[in-house]
Design an enzyme around this catalytic site. Sequence first.
Site, PDB file in Angstrom:
ATOM      1  N   HIS A  20       0.836  -1.194   0.000  1.00  0.00           N
ATOM      2  CA  HIS A  20       0.000   0.000   0.000  1.00  0.00           C
ATOM      3  C   HIS A  20       0.877   1.252   0.000  1.00  0.00           C
ATOM      4  O   HIS A  20       1.847   1.323   0.738  1.00  0.00           O
ATOM      5  CB  HIS A  20      -0.910  -0.021   1.229  1.00  0.00           C
ATOM      6  CG  HIS A  20      -1.913   1.064   1.244  1.00  0.00           C
ATOM      7  ND1 HIS A  20      -2.288   1.694   2.401  1.00  0.00           N
ATOM      8  CD2 HIS A  20      -2.639   1.654   0.257  1.00  0.00           C
ATOM      9  CE1 HIS A  20      -3.190   2.615   2.136  1.00  0.00           C
ATOM     10  NE2 HIS A  20      -3.421   2.610   0.834  1.00  0.00           N
ATOM     11  N   ASP A  28       7.331   6.111 -20.927  1.00  0.00           N
ATOM     12  CA  ASP A  28       7.594   6.036 -22.360  1.00  0.00           C
ATOM     13  C   ASP A  28       9.078   5.778 -22.584  1.00  0.00           C
ATOM     14  O   ASP A  28       9.878   5.804 -21.638  1.00  0.00           O
ATOM     15  CB  ASP A  28       7.087   7.285 -23.089  1.00  0.00           C
ATOM     16  CG  ASP A  28       7.771   8.577 -22.683  1.00  0.00           C
ATOM     17  OD1 ASP A  28       8.959   8.563 -22.292  1.00  0.00           O
ATOM     18  OD2 ASP A  28       7.113   9.631 -22.783  1.00  0.00           O
ATOM     19  N   HIS A  94       5.548  18.023 -15.758  1.00  0.00           N
ATOM     20  CA  HIS A  94       6.430  16.946 -16.224  1.00  0.00           C
ATOM     21  C   HIS A  94       7.731  16.939 -15.420  1.00  0.00           C
ATOM     22  O   HIS A  94       8.251  15.869 -15.085  1.00  0.00           O
ATOM     23  CB  HIS A  94       6.710  17.106 -17.721  1.00  0.00           C
ATOM     24  CG  HIS A  94       7.470  15.968 -18.310  1.00  0.00           C
ATOM     25  ND1 HIS A  94       7.015  14.677 -18.319  1.00  0.00           N
ATOM     26  CD2 HIS A  94       8.687  15.935 -18.920  1.00  0.00           C
ATOM     27  CE1 HIS A  94       7.887  13.887 -18.904  1.00  0.00           C
ATOM     28  NE2 HIS A  94       8.923  14.627 -19.274  1.00  0.00           N
ATOM     29  N   ALA A 117       3.709  10.246 -22.318  1.00  0.00           N
ATOM     30  CA  ALA A 117       3.009   8.984 -22.054  1.00  0.00           C
ATOM     31  C   ALA A 117       3.647   8.298 -20.846  1.00  0.00           C
ATOM     32  O   ALA A 117       4.308   7.265 -20.960  1.00  0.00           O
ATOM     33  CB  ALA A 117       3.027   8.089 -23.279  1.00  0.00           C
ATOM     34  N   ASN A 118       3.455   8.911 -19.689  1.00  0.00           N
ATOM     35  CA  ASN A 118       3.993   8.413 -18.426  1.00  0.00           C
ATOM     36  C   ASN A 118       2.916   8.579 -17.362  1.00  0.00           C
ATOM     37  O   ASN A 118       2.213   9.583 -17.338  1.00  0.00           O
ATOM     38  CB  ASN A 118       5.224   9.232 -18.004  1.00  0.00           C
ATOM     39  CG  ASN A 118       6.241   9.363 -19.111  1.00  0.00           C
ATOM     40  OD1 ASN A 118       6.884   8.397 -19.476  1.00  0.00           O
ATOM     41  ND2 ASN A 118       6.376  10.554 -19.652  1.00  0.00           N
TER      42      ASN A 118
END
Length: 127
Positions: A20, A28, A94, A117-118
């Site tokens: 947890h 990417d 980012h 694309a992360n």
Amino acid sequence: MLKSEILNAPLLGALAKLGHTDTVVIADCGLPLPAGPTVIDLALVQGLLSFEQVLDVLSRNLVIEASTLASEAKEGTVLQLCASYGLEPQFITHEQLKAELPNAKVIVRTGESTPFANVILHCGVAF
């Protein structure tokens, strides 16, 4: 023999160690990878394996309580893909996302070449 749809032994082993609040990053092929976290490299060629393919498998095999995307991904297909899997991400820049990478337990590198694309997946519990 363990019964699992995941055949990649290093990936399966890394996922089995998660608890947890641990985080898993789907990255990417251009994201700089820090020393520290376990990196599972699933990139074969540009586009394979894709962000979507990896998200699909991980979403079926992890309890995900939250997700985080770069704010630069708000207008792209990555946000739409996350939404299609029931993930309503929080957003950071980012640069902030890259700063969070050393805290991840596992980073799964894909062959994805779509910009930003992360995603950071925050593990939950099944009970």
